[in-house]
Motif scaffolding. Structure first.
Motif, mmCIF file in Angstrom:
data_model
loop_
_atom_site.group_PDB
_atom_site.id
_atom_site.type_symbol
_atom_site.label_atom_id
_atom_site.label_comp_id
_atom_site.label_asym_id
_atom_site.label_seq_id
_atom_site.Cartn_x
_atom_site.Cartn_y
_atom_site.Cartn_z
ATOM 1 N N THR A 61 0.814 -1.214 0.000
ATOM 2 C CA THR A 61 0.000 0.000 0.000
ATOM 3 C C THR A 61 0.849 1.265 0.000
ATOM 4 O OG1 THR A 61 -0.257 -0.077 2.416
ATOM 5 C CG2 THR A 61 -1.993 -1.085 1.093
ATOM 6 N N THR A 62 2.046 1.193 0.543
ATOM 7 C CA THR A 62 2.951 2.349 0.482
ATOM 8 C C THR A 62 3.258 2.694 -0.970
ATOM 9 O OG1 THR A 62 3.932 1.839 2.620
ATOM 10 C CG2 THR A 62 5.231 3.203 1.133
ATOM 11 N N ASP A 66 -0.115 3.693 -3.248
ATOM 12 C CA ASP A 66 -0.637 5.047 -3.067
ATOM 13 C C ASP A 66 0.161 6.101 -3.818
ATOM 14 O OD1 ASP A 66 -2.814 4.421 -1.518
ATOM 15 O OD2 ASP A 66 -1.790 4.756 0.386
ATOM 16 N N SER A 67 1.341 5.733 -4.308
ATOM 17 C CA SER A 67 2.174 6.727 -4.982
ATOM 18 C C SER A 67 1.718 6.912 -6.426
ATOM 19 C CB SER A 67 3.639 6.293 -4.943
ATOM 20 O OG SER A 67 3.824 5.100 -5.659
ATOM 21 N N HIS A 78 8.825 4.024 -4.066
ATOM 22 C CA HIS A 78 7.571 3.482 -3.547
ATOM 23 C C HIS A 78 6.962 2.465 -4.505
ATOM 24 C CE1 HIS A 78 7.126 7.169 -0.783
ATOM 25 N NE2 HIS A 78 7.543 6.136 -0.085
#
Length: 112
Positions: free
Chosen positions: A38-39, A42-43, A51
């Protein structure tokens, strides 16, 4: 580096845990893989970003986990979720970089 040194100095062997240990650790492993994914997810869709690389590595780890535990529904579910998200990655942002909500995405832009 400190973790590697600590592991080396403590003489902790690097090995694949036995099946009982895998079951005990599974929830922590799944949480960690999902957090990494998820890190990156989300980018912005910059394939070269750190990321995005983290999200790609999380998918690789998800695949390894499924290879180690092919009958584990939680591992299969996490991998399926990440692959679903990856498939619609190109449709998540407009050409100007604006986020497009799921219900407004063009499903033709979903791919594998």
């Amino acid at each position: 580096m400190r973790a590697k040194t600590k592991i080396r100095d403590a003489g902790i062997p690097f090995r694949v845990p036995d099946p009982q240990e895998l079951s005990e650790r599974l929830s922590f492993v799944l949480d960690t893989i999902y957090a990494a994914y998820t890190t990156g997810w989300d980018s912005l869709p910059d394939a070269g970003s750190t990321h995005r690389a983290l999200a790609s590595e999380a998918v690789v780890l998800g695949r390894v986990l499924v290879q180690l535990m092919p009958a584990e529904p939680e591992a299969l579910g996490l991998l399926a979720l990440m692959l679903h998200c990856e498939a619609r990655g190109e449709a998540r942002f407009s050409s100007t970089g604006e986020f497009i909500p799921l219900d407004q995405q063009n499903t033709i832009g979903w791919g594998i």
